[in-house]
Write an enzyme that holds these catalytic residues in place. Structure first.
Site, short mmCIF file in Angstrom:
data_model
loop_
_atom_site.label_atom_id
_atom_site.label_comp_id
_atom_site.label_asym_id
_atom_site.label_seq_id
_atom_site.Cartn_x
_atom_site.Cartn_y
_atom_site.Cartn_z
N ARG A 15 -6.90 -0.76 4.23
CA ARG A 15 -7.69 -0.63 3.01
C ARG A 15 -8.02 -2.02 2.44
O ARG A 15 -7.41 -3.01 2.80
CB ARG A 15 -6.93 0.20 1.97
CG ARG A 15 -6.82 1.66 2.30
CD ARG A 15 -5.91 2.40 1.33
NE ARG A 15 -4.49 2.05 1.52
CZ ARG A 15 -3.50 2.57 0.80
NH1 ARG A 15 -3.77 3.43 -0.17
NH2 ARG A 15 -2.25 2.22 1.04
N LYS A 75 -1.75 -2.87 -1.64
CA LYS A 75 -0.29 -2.70 -1.54
C LYS A 75 0.42 -3.90 -2.15
O LYS A 75 -0.14 -4.98 -2.32
CB LYS A 75 0.13 -2.53 -0.08
CG LYS A 75 -0.33 -1.23 0.55
CD LYS A 75 0.21 0.00 -0.20
CE LYS A 75 1.70 0.20 -0.01
NZ LYS A 75 2.20 1.40 -0.73
N TYR A 94 -0.81 -1.63 -6.28
CA TYR A 94 0.37 -0.77 -6.25
C TYR A 94 1.60 -1.65 -6.05
O TYR A 94 1.60 -2.53 -5.17
CB TYR A 94 0.30 0.23 -5.08
CG TYR A 94 -0.71 1.33 -5.25
CD1 TYR A 94 -0.59 2.28 -6.26
CD2 TYR A 94 -1.80 1.45 -4.37
CE1 TYR A 94 -1.52 3.30 -6.41
CE2 TYR A 94 -2.73 2.47 -4.52
CZ TYR A 94 -2.58 3.39 -5.55
OH TYR A 94 -3.49 4.39 -5.69
N HIS A 96 5.27 -0.19 -6.91
CA HIS A 96 6.43 0.66 -6.63
C HIS A 96 7.73 -0.14 -6.68
O HIS A 96 8.54 -0.12 -5.77
CB HIS A 96 6.27 1.36 -5.26
CG HIS A 96 5.05 2.22 -5.17
ND1 HIS A 96 4.92 3.40 -5.87
CD2 HIS A 96 3.89 2.07 -4.48
CE1 HIS A 96 3.75 3.95 -5.60
NE2 HIS A 96 3.10 3.17 -4.76
N GLU A 118 0.19 2.44 -10.11
CA GLU A 118 0.88 3.73 -10.16
C GLU A 118 1.41 4.10 -11.54
O GLU A 118 1.80 5.26 -11.76
CB GLU A 118 2.01 3.80 -9.13
CG GLU A 118 3.23 2.94 -9.44
CD GLU A 118 3.12 1.52 -8.92
OE1 GLU A 118 4.13 0.81 -8.93
OE2 GLU A 118 2.01 1.13 -8.48
N ILE A 178 -0.14 16.42 -7.87
CA ILE A 178 -1.35 16.20 -7.10
C ILE A 178 -1.06 16.27 -5.60
O ILE A 178 -1.75 16.97 -4.84
CB ILE A 178 -1.98 14.84 -7.44
CG1 ILE A 178 -2.33 14.75 -8.93
CG2 ILE A 178 -3.24 14.62 -6.60
CD1 ILE A 178 -3.36 15.75 -9.39
N VAL A 239 7.65 14.80 -4.75
CA VAL A 239 8.21 14.63 -6.09
C VAL A 239 7.84 13.26 -6.64
O VAL A 239 7.88 12.27 -5.92
CB VAL A 239 9.75 14.78 -6.05
CG1 VAL A 239 10.36 14.46 -7.41
CG2 VAL A 239 10.12 16.19 -5.61
N LEU A 240 7.46 13.22 -7.92
CA LEU A 240 7.12 11.94 -8.55
C LEU A 240 7.70 11.86 -9.95
O LEU A 240 7.49 12.76 -10.78
CB LEU A 240 5.60 11.77 -8.63
CG LEU A 240 5.12 10.55 -9.42
CD1 LEU A 240 5.47 9.26 -8.67
CD2 LEU A 240 3.63 10.61 -9.72
N VAL A 267 6.45 12.11 1.18
CA VAL A 267 5.38 11.31 0.57
C VAL A 267 5.94 10.43 -0.55
O VAL A 267 5.35 9.42 -0.92
CB VAL A 267 4.26 12.23 0.04
CG1 VAL A 267 3.10 11.41 -0.51
CG2 VAL A 267 3.75 13.15 1.14
N ALA A 268 7.10 10.79 -1.07
CA ALA A 268 7.73 10.02 -2.15
C ALA A 268 8.51 8.82 -1.65
O ALA A 268 9.19 8.16 -2.43
CB ALA A 268 8.67 10.94 -2.95
N ASP A 270 7.73 5.85 -0.95
CA ASP A 270 7.46 4.56 -1.59
C ASP A 270 8.09 4.46 -2.97
O ASP A 270 8.04 3.41 -3.61
CB ASP A 270 5.95 4.26 -1.64
CG ASP A 270 5.14 5.36 -2.29
OD1 ASP A 270 5.73 6.29 -2.86
OD2 ASP A 270 3.90 5.29 -2.23
N VAL A 298 6.03 7.37 6.47
CA VAL A 298 5.12 6.23 6.35
C VAL A 298 4.80 5.98 4.87
O VAL A 298 4.37 6.89 4.16
CB VAL A 298 3.83 6.48 7.15
CG1 VAL A 298 2.84 5.33 6.93
CG2 VAL A 298 4.15 6.62 8.64
N ASN A 300 2.57 4.01 3.49
CA ASN A 300 1.15 3.83 3.11
C ASN A 300 0.28 4.78 3.93
O ASN A 300 -0.63 4.37 4.64
CB ASN A 300 0.71 2.38 3.29
CG ASN A 300 0.78 1.90 4.72
OD1 ASN A 300 1.65 2.30 5.48
ND2 ASN A 300 -0.15 1.03 5.11
N MET A 301 0.56 6.06 3.80
CA MET A 301 -0.16 7.07 4.58
C MET A 301 -1.69 6.94 4.48
O MET A 301 -2.39 7.01 5.49
CB MET A 301 0.28 8.47 4.17
CG MET A 301 1.69 8.82 4.61
SD MET A 301 2.27 10.39 3.94
CE MET A 301 1.12 11.53 4.68
#
Length: 372
Positions: A15, A75, A94, A96, A118, A178, A239-240, A267-268, A270, A298, A300-301
């Site tokens: 990206r 990133k 981002y 994190h 984020e 989301i 979960v976030l 997905v959580a 990071d 991963v 950074n999917m």
């Protein structure tokens, strides 16, 4: 303001933080933009397009960091970039922080101003700069999970949607935000039997209303999770807790309750991950196996689909980046509460409570002036 756009150097991160259209918008507002050579190639944008839009293309990442007052990235900086960052330099990306203590300490020591995508937050508590990548990651979680359920990739050997006479796979999604919503839509569209869990009853009511018949909702608690993982084929951690570490909803001991070849996609990861055994992986080496459970973690999917992801991200970030460039970070954050909540570190101080708590460091509630 002088704006720098370095090339992303995290593993398989394709990206870019500013498109040629974004450069044109910055130029229209009177700013100077320096872009590192080939920064946009992975997303389909050539150096010539950037130059035509008004950017100055620089050969190296060192040149970009050296000249820029504001760095716009995708990133978080990695270790090789730490020494390039200058005191009071604004980094908009981002971060994190709650998942990386070394990064947190490095940014404090450098005296950088770190405004994290984020944690930019609207009054309705939505996270406008996280939403587009959460949408991509939620959909990709199912795409990747379905792939790794294949036997050659050490999965159970089950087709997500089944076929006539053979039942579909069971998908468990932890979190109805989301990421979870997009994952559920994707899994349901492929014909899977989906269960989505969340702590919020109003959210579960909403999801129950909008989801198709092959999606069921359930209150998230330890008892229900333990029961659900025993026959789930694919589990998505979605979960976030904004800016803070994710809680471990699935522990190491719970893996033995799952069937061999079950796939977990966290997905959580990071933000520390909601599955205890998950540690960040890369697109180059995306999975590992613990107790016969395939882990896809991963961090950074969306980087795997950079054209879609870059356009989705920059659609959301550009208006905020323009505000920061036009007003400077202090005035912009003083006038815009959404941006103020994005401030994580400034002048060697932590300004975001979740980051301070993650590493047991002092928390400062007020904006710390760069002139202090």
């Amino acid at each position: 303001m002088i704006i720098g756009v370095p090339k992303e150097i995290k593993n398989n991160e394709n990206r870019v933080a500013l498109t040629p259209a974004g450069v044109s918008e910055m130029k229209k507002n009177g700013h100077t933009v320096y872009v590192q050579a080939t920064a946009g190639l992975g997303s389909g944008f050539s150096d010539e397009e950037y130059a035509t839009a008004g950017a100055v293309v620089l050969a190296t990442i060192e040149e970009v960091y050296a000249i820029a007052e504001m760095i716009i990235k995708v990133k978080e900086p990695i270790a090789s970039e730490y020494d390039l960052i200058k005191k009071d330099q604004l980094l908009f990306t981002y971060f994190h922080f709650a998942s990386s203590e070394p990064l947190t300490h490095a940014m404090i020591e450098k005296g950088a101003v770190c405004l994290a995508y984020e944690t930019v937050e609207k009054t309705d508590r939505s996270l406008p700069l996280l939403v587009p990548m959460s949408e991509v990651a939620g959909r990709m979680a199912i795409q990747q999970g379905a792939k790794y359920l294949e036997k050659p990739l050490k999965g159970r050997g089950i087709l997500l949607g089944g076929v006539p006479g053979v039942p579909p796979a069971k998908v468990l999604i932890l979190g109805g935000g989301i990421v979870g919503t997009q994952a559920a839509k994707m899994a349901a569209g492929l014909g899977a039997q989906v269960t989505i869990m969340d702590l919020s009853l109003p959210r579960l009511r909403y999801l129950d209303d909008i989801m198709p018949a092959n999606v069921s909702t359930q209150m998230s608690n330890h008892y229900n999770i333990v029961k659900a993982i025993t026959d789930a084929d694919l589990i998505v951690g979605a979960v976030l807790i904004p800016g803070a570490k994710a809680p471990h909803l699935i522990t190491r001991d719970m893996l033995k309750l799952m069937r061999p070849g079950t796939v977990v996609v966290d997905v959580a990861v990071d933000q520390g991950g909601c599955i205890e055994t998950c540690t960040p992986t890369t697109h180059e080496n995306p999975t590992f196996i613990i107790d016969d459970i395939v882990h896809y973690c991963v961090a950074n999917m969306p980087g795997a689909v950079p054209y879609t992801s870059t356009l989705a991200l920059t659609n959301a970030t550009l208006p905020y980046a323009v505000q920061l460039a036009n007003k400077g970070w202090e005035k912009a954050c003083a006038e815009n509460e959404e941006l103020k909540k994005g401030l994580n570190v400034a002048n060697g101080k932590i300004l975001y409570k979740g980051v301070a708590e993650a590493w047991n460091l002092p928390f400062n509630e007020e904006i710390v002036s760069a002139k202090a």
